[in-house]
Design a protein around this motif. Sequence first.
Motif, PDB file in Angstrom:
ATOM      1  N   CYS A 236       0.834  -1.209   0.000  1.00 58.15           N
ATOM      2  CA  CYS A 236       0.000   0.000   0.000  1.00 58.15           C
ATOM      3  C   CYS A 236       0.867   1.257   0.000  1.00 58.15           C
ATOM      4  O   CYS A 236       1.827   1.369   0.766  1.00 58.15           O
ATOM      5  N   THR A 237       0.497   2.209  -0.852  1.00 59.41           N
ATOM      6  CA  THR A 237       1.252   3.462  -0.945  1.00 59.41           C
ATOM      7  C   THR A 237       0.535   4.638  -0.291  1.00 59.41           C
ATOM      8  O   THR A 237       1.136   5.681  -0.069  1.00 59.41           O
ATOM      9  N   ASP A 238      -0.739   4.475   0.019  1.00 62.92           N
ATOM     10  CA  ASP A 238      -1.526   5.573   0.580  1.00 62.92           C
ATOM     11  C   ASP A 238      -1.549   5.503   2.107  1.00 62.92           C
ATOM     12  O   ASP A 238      -1.546   4.419   2.685  1.00 62.92           O
ATOM     13  N   GLU A 239      -1.603   6.669   2.752  1.00 64.92           N
ATOM     14  CA  GLU A 239      -1.600   6.743   4.208  1.00 64.92           C
ATOM     15  C   GLU A 239      -2.811   7.491   4.737  1.00 64.92           C
ATOM     16  O   GLU A 239      -3.400   8.310   4.039  1.00 64.92           O
ATOM     17  N   ILE A 240      -3.146   7.184   5.997  1.00 63.24           N
ATOM     18  CA  ILE A 240      -4.236   7.856   6.717  1.00 63.24           C
ATOM     19  C   ILE A 240      -3.737   8.210   8.111  1.00 63.24           C
ATOM     20  O   ILE A 240      -2.700   7.709   8.550  1.00 63.24           O
ATOM     21  N   ASP A 241      -4.489   9.062   8.810  1.00 63.41           N
ATOM     22  CA  ASP A 241      -4.181   9.325  10.217  1.00 63.41           C
ATOM     23  C   ASP A 241      -4.442   8.051  11.009  1.00 63.41           C
ATOM     24  O   ASP A 241      -5.445   7.369  10.796  1.00 63.41           O
TER      25      ASP A 241
END
Length: 169
Positions: free
Chosen positions: A119-124
């Motif tokens: 996964c390349t996307d991040e979240i808080d």
Amino acid sequence: MSDATKTGAVLVVGGGISGLTAALEAAEVGNDVYIIEKNPYFGGRVAQLNQYFPKLCPPTCGLEINFKRVKNNRKIRPYTMTTVKSVSGGPGNYEVELETAPRYVNSNCTACGDCSEACTDEIDNAFNFGMNKSKAIYLPHEMAFPRRYVLDKDACSADCLEAVKGACK
């Protein structure tokens, strides 16, 4: 119908340490129990603490035992990412409608972490009160029960979703 002949299941709303304890106690005296939690894991705030009262021990000492007891008790049916939508009826004859949000990861998840690495996307990081970031597909915390990843699909690009899907064994 008299009170002595009423039967049914017990619904425990909230999967923190108190909810887990209530579910276990109710099941151990013979009731079928449904325990629901709005988060993708059980343990509530205690799971987020360094120590908890009154023993001042780390959460692993109390939660780990309760998680094992829940897993081993066939009378308890745990549901995460689930909330109460409506309640109707009366004592001994309630009808409860529940709503479960999608996890986007099925029960075959082995928590290997390959999907998160892809996964390349991040979240808080909600578990850490937003003080850092986590991948958009994540294990809520190291001791998470159920030990299964969760995907924040809205935070993922199409490329990320394909990478996650391809990485899953």
